[in-house]
Design an enzyme around this catalytic site. Sequence first.
Site: not given
Ligand code: TYD
Length: 135
Positions: A52
């Site tokens: 992302h």
């Molecule tokens: P995600 O963005 O998919 O993680 P990455 O980009 O590291 O692979 O996040 C995983 C889950 O955690 C998603 O449901 C969103 C949640 N999340 C939060 O609630 N707060 C946060 O600060 C972060 C980074 C993720």
Amino acid sequence: MSRPLVQLVDIPQRGDARGGLAVAELGGALPFAVRRVYWIYSTYPGVSRGFHAHKKLHQLCVCVAGSVRLSLFDGRREESVILDSSAKGLLIGPGLWREMHDFSSDCVLMVFADAEYDESDYIRDRDQFIRHAIG
Ligand code: TYD
């Protein structure tokens, strides 16, 4: 010359005979005031994460244990860096597609961010990101 996508900052080390101590503070390693900290750990073998970009968010990533490879893409160029030291932080500003690969089993990746979690700040579709990035 276009600027490098990988922007590493030195994190001051204040360890002594007792062991290590690293410091990230505003005006030092941190160029922004922190409003959120999260950490990625116990990543399962073979898992990659990220995929992302953010519209506004600034982040500093520090691999405080183990190692991980971060790849950054601005819509035209891609650069990759291995983080394996708590003495280096990777700054990731808005408009960069990031992927995290090759987590070691002991990796703990700390992420300092300048804003609270906001799903509307994410671009999670790569084609949409490229359109957003290069217009
Ligand atoms: P995600 O963005 O998919 O993680 P990455 O980009 O590291 O692979 O996040 C995983 C889950 O955690 C998603 O449901 C969103 C949640 N999340 C939060 O609630 N707060 C946060 O600060 C972060 C980074 C993720």
